[in-house]
Design a protein around this motif. Structure first.
Motif, PDB file in Angstrom:
ATOM      1  N   THR A  44       1.983  -7.196   0.744  1.00  0.00           N
ATOM      2  CA  THR A  44       1.003  -8.292   0.419  1.00  0.00           C
ATOM      3  C   THR A  44       0.064  -8.229   1.665  1.00  0.00           C
ATOM      4  OG1 THR A  44       2.499  -9.743   1.481  1.00  0.00           O
ATOM      5  CG2 THR A  44       2.487  -9.498  -0.861  1.00  0.00           C
ATOM      6  N   ASP A  45      -0.149  -7.522   2.497  1.00  0.00           N
ATOM      7  CA  ASP A  45      -1.046  -7.534   3.578  1.00  0.00           C
ATOM      8  C   ASP A  45      -2.657  -7.182   3.141  1.00  0.00           C
ATOM      9  OD1 ASP A  45       0.794  -8.102   5.315  1.00  0.00           O
ATOM     10  OD2 ASP A  45       1.031  -5.872   6.118  1.00  0.00           O
ATOM     11  N   ASN A  46      -2.664  -6.500   2.021  1.00  0.00           N
ATOM     12  CA  ASN A  46      -3.951  -6.361   1.305  1.00  0.00           C
ATOM     13  C   ASN A  46      -4.721  -7.476   0.832  1.00  0.00           C
ATOM     14  OD1 ASN A  46      -2.129  -6.415  -0.854  1.00  0.00           O
ATOM     15  ND2 ASN A  46      -3.037  -4.668  -2.079  1.00  0.00           N
ATOM     16  N   GLY A  47      -3.831  -8.486   0.725  1.00  0.00           N
ATOM     17  CA  GLY A  47      -4.437  -9.720   0.220  1.00  0.00           C
ATOM     18  C   GLY A  47      -5.246 -10.571   1.286  1.00  0.00           C
ATOM     19  N   ALA A  48      -4.925  -9.768   2.463  1.00  0.00           N
ATOM     20  CA  ALA A  48      -5.560 -10.471   3.817  1.00  0.00           C
ATOM     21  C   ALA A  48      -6.252  -9.799   4.469  1.00  0.00           C
ATOM     22  CB  ALA A  48      -4.624 -11.413   4.650  1.00  0.00           C
ATOM     23  N   SER A  49      -5.953  -8.562   4.691  1.00  0.00           N
ATOM     24  CA  SER A  49      -6.520  -7.468   5.312  1.00  0.00           C
ATOM     25  C   SER A  49      -7.554  -6.345   4.631  1.00  0.00           C
ATOM     26  CB  SER A  49      -5.829  -7.064   6.534  1.00  0.00           C
ATOM     27  OG  SER A  49      -4.629  -6.446   6.019  1.00  0.00           O
ATOM     28  N   TYR A  50      -7.912  -5.554   5.370  1.00  0.00           N
ATOM     29  CA  TYR A  50      -8.917  -4.453   4.552  1.00  0.00           C
ATOM     30  C   TYR A  50      -8.636  -3.030   4.347  1.00  0.00           C
ATOM     31  CZ  TYR A  50     -12.307  -8.297   5.885  1.00  0.00           C
ATOM     32  OH  TYR A  50     -12.913  -9.582   6.098  1.00  0.00           O
ATOM     33  N   GLU A  51      -7.164  -2.771   4.932  1.00  0.00           N
ATOM     34  CA  GLU A  51      -6.896  -1.106   4.916  1.00  0.00           C
ATOM     35  C   GLU A  51      -7.010  -0.419   3.605  1.00  0.00           C
ATOM     36  OE1 GLU A  51      -3.539  -3.959   4.815  1.00  0.00           O
ATOM     37  OE2 GLU A  51      -5.143  -3.942   6.058  1.00  0.00           O
ATOM     38  N   TRP A  52      -6.538  -1.173   2.827  1.00  0.00           N
ATOM     39  CA  TRP A  52      -6.501  -0.466   1.393  1.00  0.00           C
ATOM     40  C   TRP A  52      -7.807  -0.383   0.791  1.00  0.00           C
ATOM     41  CZ3 TRP A  52      -3.199   2.500  -0.907  1.00  0.00           C
ATOM     42  CH2 TRP A  52      -1.984   2.425  -0.612  1.00  0.00           C
ATOM     43  N   TRP A  53      -8.676  -1.600   0.935  1.00  0.00           N
ATOM     44  CA  TRP A  53      -9.984  -1.614   0.425  1.00  0.00           C
ATOM     45  C   TRP A  53     -11.074  -0.566   0.968  1.00  0.00           C
ATOM     46  CZ3 TRP A  53      -8.646  -3.556  -3.829  1.00  0.00           C
ATOM     47  CH2 TRP A  53      -7.865  -4.417  -3.853  1.00  0.00           C
ATOM     48  N   ILE A  54     -10.513  -0.295   2.647  1.00  0.00           N
ATOM     49  CA  ILE A  54     -11.560   0.850   3.300  1.00  0.00           C
ATOM     50  C   ILE A  54     -11.068   1.998   2.260  1.00  0.00           C
ATOM     51  CG2 ILE A  54     -11.817   1.949   5.122  1.00  0.00           C
ATOM     52  CD1 ILE A  54     -11.427  -0.496   6.629  1.00  0.00           C
ATOM     53  N   PHE A  55      -9.810   2.374   1.961  1.00  0.00           N
ATOM     54  CA  PHE A  55      -9.389   3.714   1.538  1.00  0.00           C
ATOM     55  C   PHE A  55     -10.038   3.789   0.264  1.00  0.00           C
ATOM     56  CE2 PHE A  55      -6.609   5.833  -1.507  1.00  0.00           C
ATOM     57  CZ  PHE A  55      -6.206   6.999  -0.762  1.00  0.00           C
ATOM     58  N   PHE A  56      -9.763   2.870  -0.616  1.00  0.00           N
ATOM     59  CA  PHE A  56     -10.458   2.960  -1.969  1.00  0.00           C
ATOM     60  C   PHE A  56     -11.933   3.082  -1.960  1.00  0.00           C
ATOM     61  CE2 PHE A  56      -6.537   0.432  -3.539  1.00  0.00           C
ATOM     62  CZ  PHE A  56      -6.017   1.433  -3.968  1.00  0.00           C
ATOM     63  N   ALA A  57     -12.531   2.329  -1.051  1.00  0.00           N
ATOM     64  CA  ALA A  57     -14.028   2.474  -0.996  1.00  0.00           C
ATOM     65  C   ALA A  57     -14.639   3.754  -0.761  1.00  0.00           C
ATOM     66  CB  ALA A  57     -14.761   1.413  -0.142  1.00  0.00           C
ATOM     67  N   ILE A  58     -14.100   4.308   0.451  1.00  0.00           N
ATOM     68  CA  ILE A  58     -14.276   5.565   1.026  1.00  0.00           C
ATOM     69  C   ILE A  58     -13.821   6.914  -0.227  1.00  0.00           C
ATOM     70  CG2 ILE A  58     -14.082   7.494   2.597  1.00  0.00           C
ATOM     71  CD1 ILE A  58     -13.769   5.149   4.437  1.00  0.00           C
ATOM     72  N   PHE A  59     -12.822   6.514  -1.023  1.00  0.00           N
ATOM     73  CA  PHE A  59     -12.318   7.371  -2.074  1.00  0.00           C
ATOM     74  C   PHE A  59     -13.263   7.501  -3.139  1.00  0.00           C
ATOM     75  CE2 PHE A  59     -10.175   7.429  -6.367  1.00  0.00           C
ATOM     76  CZ  PHE A  59      -9.833   8.666  -6.301  1.00  0.00           C
ATOM     77  N   ILE A  60     -13.995   6.298  -3.485  1.00  0.00           N
ATOM     78  CA  ILE A  60     -14.918   6.245  -4.575  1.00  0.00           C
ATOM     79  C   ILE A  60     -16.473   6.881  -3.924  1.00  0.00           C
ATOM     80  CG2 ILE A  60     -16.581   4.832  -5.721  1.00  0.00           C
ATOM     81  CD1 ILE A  60     -14.336   2.623  -6.158  1.00  0.00           C
ATOM     82  N   ILE A  61     -16.684   6.513  -2.692  1.00  0.00           N
ATOM     83  CA  ILE A  61     -18.024   6.902  -2.256  1.00  0.00           C
ATOM     84  C   ILE A  61     -18.155   8.419  -1.921  1.00  0.00           C
ATOM     85  CG2 ILE A  61     -19.376   7.083  -0.201  1.00  0.00           C
ATOM     86  CD1 ILE A  61     -18.452   4.026   0.274  1.00  0.00           C
TER      87      ILE A  61
END
Length: 303
Positions: A44-61
């Motif tokens: 549930t850490d992805n509800g408060a911090s950025y690690e997974w969202w950084i991964f998905f953003a760079i994956f898309i980019i």
């Protein structure tokens, strides 16, 4: 190695895939936050911090052909996924629709993903400046990982998976995006330096909790705000004391470095003394129990 490189540049990032990824990540993240026994874990850490969202953003980019395409698709990904996290929680959260009060800061960050992804696309050029562009994300992953490592050391193995994920993604990005050996080595050196720097600033020698020892509602149990005190801890491995001059928090602070109970003694300039049992336990439990209080009369204080 080839699978990592395919992940960051070898997949056709169609709009259909972006939309599916947006919905799936948003729904799964929101659903995990609804499970009580998963609260405050790596899942549930992805509800408060950025690690997974950084991964998905760079994956898309890195899988887009043009910078404007990367900006648009990354923006839409966050515009859909982030509100979905809250929407999924509405039926299960005591706040119900009120949970969306937490969304505005994330919406502002969502707006920033457009220029961020536009600039971020230039990591695909695999040049020295690409590594500079990537470095802020590597730093954010490093500080996130080390912050959670501090918690792991306090209550292992809580959040250990998040620490491992942050470190793994840092090196995956360098190995997956760059091809020049010098840039790969430089990226790995930067990662190692960032992890070491944040380890010594956020983990090594840092307290697990800090509590203000303020005057209590019961005036007989707390420090007198009109008296100046000196303080002493019976065991500084457990708790250390210092006086904070800032407006907030102001007053005597207790810094806890490991679980246990130690006595803290406050001696006033008027001759009074208060002794507390300071306890630090699981789940950052903190308690101060007054076990001794010595007062002086006005006549004694003036002698």
């Amino acid at each position: 190695m080839k699978y990592i490189k395919k992940l960051f540049g070898g997949i056709e990032m169609t709009w259909k895939r972006v939309l599916i990824l947006s919905v799936v990540t948003g729904v799964i993240s929101g659903a995990l936050l609804c499970v009580p026994f998963l609260e405050d874990t790596s899942l549930t850490d992805n509800g408060a911090s950025y690690e997974w969202w950084i991964f998905f953003a760079i994956f898309i980019i890195t899988n887009c052909k043009k910078p404007l395409e990367a900006a648009c698709k990354t923006f839409i990904f966050f515009l859909i996924s982030q509100p979905l996290i809250y929407l999924v929680q509405v039926p299960f959260c005591w706040l119900h629709w009120g949970i969306f009060a937490y969304y505005p800061p994330w919406f502002i960050q969502t707006l920033l993903t457009f220029p961020g992804a536009f600039l971020g696309w230039f990591v695909t050029k695999k040049k020295w400046y690409s590594l500079l562009i990537l470095s802020p994300m590597l730093a954010l992953l490093a500080v996130t990982g080390m912050s959670y490592l501090h918690g792991v050391l306090y209550q292992p193995p809580w959040h250990l998976l998040t620490v491992i994920f942050c470190i793994a993604v840092m090196y995956m990005l360098v190995l997956g995006i760059f091809e020049n050996k010098k840039l790969i080595i430089a990226g790995c050196v930067i990662n190692t330096a960032l992890l070491a720097a944040f380890f010594f600033t956020d983990v090594y020698g840092q307290p697990y909790a800090t509590s203000n020892i303020a005057p209590r509602y019961d005036p007989d149990a707390g420090l007198d705000p009109n008296v100046s005190y000196t303080a002493e801890s019976s065991n500084e491995d457990i708790v250390r004391l210092h006086y904070e001059e800032k407006d907030y928090p102001r007053g005597w602070q207790a810094e806890f470095y490991k679980r246990g109970t130690a006595q803290v003694t406050f001696t006033g300039d008027d001759g009074s003394k208060l002794v507390y049992d300071a306890t630090f336990g699981d789940d950052h439990y903190i308690n101060f129990e007054l076990i001794e209080k010595t007062t002086v009369s006005a006549e004694e204080a003036n002698e």
